[in-house]
Design an enzyme around this catalytic site. Structure first.
Site, PDB file in Angstrom:
ATOM      1  N   TYR A 155      13.088  32.031  15.759  1.00  0.00           N
ATOM      2  CA  TYR A 155      12.939  32.231  17.196  1.00  0.00           C
ATOM      3  C   TYR A 155      14.275  32.127  17.928  1.00  0.00           C
ATOM      4  O   TYR A 155      14.320  32.191  19.146  1.00  0.00           O
ATOM      5  CB  TYR A 155      12.013  31.175  17.796  1.00  0.00           C
ATOM      6  N   LYS A 222       8.129  25.013   4.819  1.00  0.00           N
ATOM      7  CA  LYS A 222       7.870  25.990   3.761  1.00  0.00           C
ATOM      8  C   LYS A 222       9.078  25.940   2.803  1.00  0.00           C
ATOM      9  O   LYS A 222       9.667  26.947   2.435  1.00  0.00           O
ATOM     10  CB  LYS A 222       7.700  27.356   4.456  1.00  0.00           C
ATOM     11  N   ASP A 276       1.424  26.223   4.226  1.00  0.00           N
ATOM     12  CA  ASP A 276       0.147  26.905   3.933  1.00  0.00           C
ATOM     13  C   ASP A 276      -0.928  25.898   3.544  1.00  0.00           C
ATOM     14  O   ASP A 276      -2.080  25.981   3.970  1.00  0.00           O
ATOM     15  CB  ASP A 276       0.312  28.011   2.879  1.00  0.00           C
ATOM     16  N   ASP A 300       4.305  26.946  15.895  1.00  0.00           N
ATOM     17  CA  ASP A 300       3.623  27.886  16.793  1.00  0.00           C
ATOM     18  C   ASP A 300       2.236  28.218  16.230  1.00  0.00           C
ATOM     19  O   ASP A 300       1.221  28.141  16.921  1.00  0.00           O
ATOM     20  CB  ASP A 300       4.486  29.151  16.920  1.00  0.00           C
TER      21      ASP A 300
END
Ligand code: NAP
Length: 411
Positions: A155, A222, A276, A300
């Site tokens: 972002y 991640k 995940d 987000d």
């Protein structure tokens, strides 16, 4: 100091001294109505916040500042300097949603506000209000606070369009310097994650957990795939915990090896989950999660998903926090199809105001707001979004807010 706005003559400024906010009883607080349904939910929220302030012997002196379409009409700019300066000067602001077109057009105003003012933490509590419809069997187990880093990651706005000279230059550079082949027809984006920004947000989340009697801080990343950005986020997170809060924080290994799985009194647990997995964990092992701290993109996604567990975007509040500065806004966007219809749920904007009260140190007022919202929803006075699940008395945005005010006044 302002070009087209004039601060109110009454009211006093909030100050920030020695790392602390000094809040008068009659603070001047700027607000941005925002685009789309902002014109519905923000006036409704102001009505409730005024009633709550009065109930605790305070008065908010509101100061309208502009961003989005209203700003464009007035200034020819979607985010005028006046607006940023007013937030810098008065330190705490309430904000409605702002529209960001997908694809071309201008950059997200929300992202720009956070980056320019260095509001590095998007803090979103997610908790269950009785009476709200939920897809979970035990929604009361949801009681999370999500700390999302907001200045970095994909972002950061470092990206170039397919075919642009900049994108081609980067592609050629990668090939020449590192032998990395990227398709020529690619758009390019960069994902910076720094030790500084990671440690700053993890520090804030751990401090929050310690000050608010929370038990677990979970780093969500991640890192199995993006080792030097998300993986490093995890490493730096543990480093802060160990180096700065070593006497109060234990890891999952220590929990099992030294304490038989029982968290000792006065300590908090720091652990980490791959993003995940975290999505399914929040559904299947909801009660085990408490404070979550995560880079921008994961945060987000997770915030909206978590909001969905306890009634959806219409009731999910949020805040953007920097050092001595906070902008409070709902998680939802400007939902343009409902704009100006007096239809949508103002709860998210109202509860963002409750968060603002907490930030001001007005905890009693924050509790009153939350209680009044809960009583209203429990009595099934609801806007369309909750009405389609639980029925009851269908009301508009304004009427819902009026009912909250009445309930608040009788508390
Ligand atoms: P959205 O505005 O959040 O709306 C998505 C859906 O969520 C709505 O269609 C509605 O669902 C439900 N919803 C949102 N707010 C609600 C409320 N107050 N009461 C009841 N239901 C509500 O998301 P979007 O359509 O993806 O985005 C629209 C614009 O907002 C985009 O330009 C986006 O960039 C921007 N945005 C701004 C912010 C911000 O200002 N911080 C945040 C997110 C998005 P139903 O249709 O099912 O009724």
């Amino acid at each position: 100091m302002f070009e087209k706005i004039k601060p109110p003559e009454e009211g006093e400024k909030i100050r920030y001294e020695d790392g602390k906010l000094i809040v008068p009883d009659n603070p001047i607080i700027p607000y941005i109505e925002g685009d789309g349904i902002g014109r519905d939910v923000v006036p409704a929220a102001l009505m409730v916040l005024d009633a709550a302030a009065e109930k605790i012997g305070k008065e908010i002196v509101w100061f309208e500042i502009y961003a989005g379409e209203k700003a464009y009409k007035l200034y020819g700019s979607y985010l005028p300097e006046d607006t940023l300066n007013a937030i810098r000067e008065f330190r705490v602001a309430l904000k409605g949603p702002l529209t960001t077109p997908v694809g071309g057009g201008y950059r997200s105003l929300n992202v720009t506000i956070r980056q320019v003012l260095d509001l590095y933490a998007c803090v979103r509590p997610v908790y269950y209000l009785q009476g709200v419809p939920s897809p979970l069997k035990n929604p009361e187990k949801v009681d999370l606070v999500i700390f999302r880093e907001t200045t970095e990651d994909v972002y950061a706005g470092i990206e170039w369009q397919k075919g642009s000279p900049e994108a081609l230059k980067v592609i050629k550079f990668l090939e020449r310097e590192f032998g990395i082949k990227v398709r020529r027809d690619s758009g390019i984006g960069l994902k910076p994650i720094s030790e500084f920004a990671t440690k700053r947000i993890v520090r804030l989340a751990i401090k929050y957990a310690l000050e608010n009697g929370r038990r677990v801080v979970t780093l969500v990343h991640k890192g199995n795939i993006m080792k030097y950005t998300e993986g490093a986020f995890r490493e730096w997170g543990y480093e802060v915990a160990k180096e700065e809060f070593g006497d109060r924080v234990i890891t999952e290994d220590e929990l099992w090896n030294n304490y038989g799985g029982e968290l000792p009194e006065g300590k908090i647990l720091i652990n980490d989950r791959i993003a995940d997995n975290m999505f399914q964990q929040l559904l299947t092992r909801t009660a085990e999660y408490d404070v979550i701290v995560t880079p921008n993109l994961n945060g987000d996604y997770l915030s909206d998903m978590a909001a969905g567990l306890v009634g959806g975007l219409g009731i999910a509040p949020g805040s953007n926090i920097g050092d001595g500065m906070g902008v409070f806004e709902p998680v939802h966007g400007s939902a343009p199809k409902y704009a100006g219809q007096n239809k949508v749920n103002p709860t998210a904007e109202i509860l963002s105001g409750a968060l603002m009260f907490e930030y001001l140190g007005w905890k009693e007022g924050a509790e009153l707001i939350k209680k009044a919202v809960e009583i209203t929803i429990k009595s099934k006075i609801v806007t369309y979004d909750l009405h389609r699940h639980i029925g009851g008395t269908l009301v508009g945005t304004r009427e819902f807010a009026k009912a909250v005010v009445e309930n608040l006044q009788s508390l």
